[in-house]
Design a protein around this motif. Structure first.
Motif, PDB file in Angstrom:
ATOM      1  N   LYS A  31      23.357 -32.859  62.910  1.00 13.79           N
ATOM      2  CA  LYS A  31      23.010 -31.605  62.418  1.00 13.79           C
ATOM      3  C   LYS A  31      24.344 -30.918  62.171  1.00 13.79           C
ATOM      4  O   LYS A  31      25.285 -30.808  62.922  1.00 13.79           O
ATOM      5  CB  LYS A  31      22.290 -30.760  63.650  1.00 13.79           C
ATOM      6  CG  LYS A  31      20.801 -31.038  63.749  1.00 13.79           C
ATOM      7  CD  LYS A  31      20.037 -30.289  64.702  1.00 13.79           C
ATOM      8  CE  LYS A  31      18.688 -30.448  64.687  1.00 13.79           C
ATOM      9  NZ  LYS A  31      18.012 -29.617  65.711  1.00 13.79           N
ATOM     10  N   VAL A  32      24.413 -30.107  61.108  1.00 16.94           N
ATOM     11  CA  VAL A  32      25.777 -29.346  60.792  1.00 16.94           C
ATOM     12  C   VAL A  32      25.454 -27.905  60.437  1.00 16.94           C
ATOM     13  O   VAL A  32      24.189 -27.617  60.076  1.00 16.94           O
ATOM     14  CB  VAL A  32      26.416 -29.998  59.488  1.00 16.94           C
ATOM     15  CG1 VAL A  32      26.888 -31.527  59.861  1.00 16.94           C
ATOM     16  CG2 VAL A  32      25.423 -30.121  58.318  1.00 16.94           C
ATOM     17  N   GLU A  33      26.376 -27.071  60.502  1.00 11.06           N
ATOM     18  CA  GLU A  33      26.150 -25.804  60.271  1.00 11.06           C
ATOM     19  C   GLU A  33      27.006 -24.980  59.146  1.00 11.06           C
ATOM     20  O   GLU A  33      28.321 -25.623  59.250  1.00 11.06           O
ATOM     21  CB  GLU A  33      26.154 -24.985  61.306  1.00 11.06           C
ATOM     22  CG  GLU A  33      25.177 -25.114  62.684  1.00 11.06           C
ATOM     23  CD  GLU A  33      25.430 -24.395  63.869  1.00 11.06           C
ATOM     24  OE1 GLU A  33      26.386 -23.438  63.808  1.00 11.06           O
ATOM     25  OE2 GLU A  33      24.588 -24.550  64.863  1.00 11.06           O
ATOM     26  N   ALA A  34      26.641 -24.327  58.122  1.00  8.55           N
ATOM     27  CA  ALA A  34      27.364 -23.725  57.193  1.00  8.55           C
ATOM     28  C   ALA A  34      26.607 -22.581  56.647  1.00  8.55           C
ATOM     29  O   ALA A  34      25.443 -22.417  56.340  1.00  8.55           O
ATOM     30  CB  ALA A  34      27.524 -24.525  56.050  1.00  8.55           C
ATOM     31  N   ASP A  35      27.448 -21.437  56.545  1.00  7.82           N
ATOM     32  CA  ASP A  35      26.866 -20.048  56.064  1.00  7.82           C
ATOM     33  C   ASP A  35      25.578 -19.652  56.932  1.00  7.82           C
ATOM     34  O   ASP A  35      24.434 -19.018  56.264  1.00  7.82           O
ATOM     35  CB  ASP A  35      26.348 -20.438  54.324  1.00  7.82           C
ATOM     36  CG  ASP A  35      27.577 -20.589  53.792  1.00  7.82           C
ATOM     37  OD1 ASP A  35      28.958 -19.980  53.993  1.00  7.82           O
ATOM     38  OD2 ASP A  35      27.630 -21.191  52.624  1.00  7.82           O
ATOM     39  N   LYS A  40      19.967 -30.753  58.504  1.00  5.73           N
ATOM     40  CA  LYS A  40      19.829 -31.830  59.409  1.00  5.73           C
ATOM     41  C   LYS A  40      20.018 -32.871  58.164  1.00  5.73           C
ATOM     42  O   LYS A  40      19.367 -33.321  57.270  1.00  5.73           O
ATOM     43  CB  LYS A  40      18.471 -31.942  59.887  1.00  5.73           C
ATOM     44  CG  LYS A  40      18.228 -33.305  60.508  1.00  5.73           C
ATOM     45  CD  LYS A  40      16.487 -33.283  60.848  1.00  5.73           C
ATOM     46  CE  LYS A  40      16.346 -34.398  61.788  1.00  5.73           C
ATOM     47  NZ  LYS A  40      14.600 -34.207  62.016  1.00  5.73           N
ATOM     48  N   ILE A  41      21.090 -33.697  58.426  1.00  3.83           N
ATOM     49  CA  ILE A  41      21.542 -35.030  57.745  1.00  3.83           C
ATOM     50  C   ILE A  41      20.988 -36.330  58.319  1.00  3.83           C
ATOM     51  O   ILE A  41      21.310 -36.538  59.344  1.00  3.83           O
ATOM     52  CB  ILE A  41      23.204 -34.931  57.494  1.00  3.83           C
ATOM     53  CG1 ILE A  41      23.712 -33.832  56.899  1.00  3.83           C
ATOM     54  CG2 ILE A  41      23.613 -36.247  56.790  1.00  3.83           C
ATOM     55  CD1 ILE A  41      25.373 -33.730  56.815  1.00  3.83           C
ATOM     56  N   PHE A  87      33.526 -35.020  60.754  1.00  2.00           N
ATOM     57  CA  PHE A  87      34.549 -33.969  60.367  1.00  2.00           C
ATOM     58  C   PHE A  87      33.855 -32.700  60.209  1.00  2.00           C
ATOM     59  O   PHE A  87      34.144 -31.653  60.569  1.00  2.00           O
ATOM     60  CB  PHE A  87      35.414 -34.291  58.995  1.00  2.00           C
ATOM     61  CG  PHE A  87      36.312 -33.328  58.343  1.00  2.00           C
ATOM     62  CD1 PHE A  87      37.410 -33.525  58.675  1.00  2.00           C
ATOM     63  CD2 PHE A  87      35.889 -32.346  57.618  1.00  2.00           C
ATOM     64  CE1 PHE A  87      38.425 -32.540  58.249  1.00  2.00           C
ATOM     65  CE2 PHE A  87      36.535 -31.521  56.923  1.00  2.00           C
ATOM     66  CZ  PHE A  87      37.947 -31.447  57.484  1.00  2.00           C
ATOM     67  N   ILE A  88      32.557 -32.977  59.473  1.00  2.00           N
ATOM     68  CA  ILE A  88      31.836 -31.580  59.076  1.00  2.00           C
ATOM     69  C   ILE A  88      31.006 -31.256  60.520  1.00  2.00           C
ATOM     70  O   ILE A  88      30.740 -30.071  60.655  1.00  2.00           O
ATOM     71  CB  ILE A  88      30.852 -31.879  57.904  1.00  2.00           C
ATOM     72  CG1 ILE A  88      29.815 -32.972  58.147  1.00  2.00           C
ATOM     73  CG2 ILE A  88      31.722 -32.072  56.608  1.00  2.00           C
ATOM     74  CD1 ILE A  88      28.631 -33.082  56.822  1.00  2.00           C
ATOM     75  N   THR A 111      27.269 -28.280  53.524  1.00  4.45           N
ATOM     76  CA  THR A 111      28.378 -27.718  54.201  1.00  4.45           C
ATOM     77  C   THR A 111      29.497 -27.565  53.152  1.00  4.45           C
ATOM     78  O   THR A 111      30.554 -27.069  53.338  1.00  4.45           O
ATOM     79  CB  THR A 111      28.974 -28.387  55.512  1.00  4.45           C
ATOM     80  OG1 THR A 111      29.785 -29.546  55.328  1.00  4.45           O
ATOM     81  CG2 THR A 111      27.879 -28.516  56.342  1.00  4.45           C
ATOM     82  N   ALA A 112      29.585 -28.327  52.113  1.00  4.91           N
ATOM     83  CA  ALA A 112      30.652 -28.380  51.043  1.00  4.91           C
ATOM     84  C   ALA A 112      30.785 -27.148  50.415  1.00  4.91           C
ATOM     85  O   ALA A 112      29.863 -26.589  50.064  1.00  4.91           O
ATOM     86  CB  ALA A 112      30.404 -29.540  50.135  1.00  4.91           C
TER      87      ALA A 112
END
Length: 205
Positions: A31-35, A40-41, A87-88, A111-112
């Motif tokens: 799981k990654v977060e952005a904005d 869920k990758i 990293f992300i 997230t990019a």
């Protein structure tokens, strides 16, 4: 009693078969977060899945699409997919999609942030704004100070694409510390070949 056993067996089978295609053993997704959003990758779960889009191509005209060196420059780490996920997910820095906007608008890695490689090639107000967003400061001596610059990880379309390497070389010329730059050589093609999640970004106008 027999029914309960069959129900339990069916449930255990479903659990056992959940996320058959894992990222690594015991890691079905990240799981990654952005904005303000959570992504869920994971890998595509259909085991007979294959690419049908432009990234299924094996040959591209050269120039400009030559195979890139594994190491973009001495002192800059080359990342694989697991390093990218680390990293992300741990927010170790800024994840940059260095492709032109038309590529980014179609599909990107969660997230990019899109910072097209051309931004770094010429001295323009847009480049100045971008460098400041990366933490650089323009000194009175007329030079860029990168002491407070962010750690950045750049990618583009794949091992045949020169967009992120071009951005990295331009940043090196400006003085951006190599220790603060990482290169994901596999890019969109390798990411999709492994069945990893992509998104259609909400492009800000």
């Amino acid at each position: 009693m027999r029914l309960s056993y069959l129900t339990a067996l069916a449930l255990s089978t479903l659990i056992a078969n959940a996320n058959v295609v894992e990222i690594t053993e015991g890691l079905p997704y990240v799981k990654v977060e952005a904005d303000g959003k959570t992504y869920k990758i994971e890998r595509v779960q259909q085991e007979n899945s294959y690419l049908t889009n432009t990234f299924a191509l094996t040959s591209r005209p050269s120039p400009p699409f030559f195979i890139q060196n594994f190491t973009v420059d001495e002192g800059i780490e080359t990342y694989g997919e697991l390093e990218v996920l680390d990293f992300i997910s741990k927010k170790k820095g800024l994840f940059i999609d260095a492709r032109l906007p038309n590529w980014f608008a179609k599909s990107a890695i969660p997230t990019a942030v899109n910072m097209p490689f051309k931004l770094f090639l010429k001295d323009t107000p847009e480049r100045e704004k971008t460098l400041k967003a990366l933490g650089a400061e323009y000194t009175k001596a007329g030079k860029w100070d990168f002491q407070k610059a962010k750690t950045i990880l750049l990618y583009c379309n794949g091992a045949w694409c020169g967009q992120s390497p071009t951005a990295i070389h331009a940043l090196i010329a400006l003085g951006y510390p190599k220790s603060k730059m990482k290169y994901y050589r596999g890019g969109m093609q390798s990411w999709q070949l492994l069945g990893l999640t992509t998104i259609v970004p909400e492009v800000k106008k």
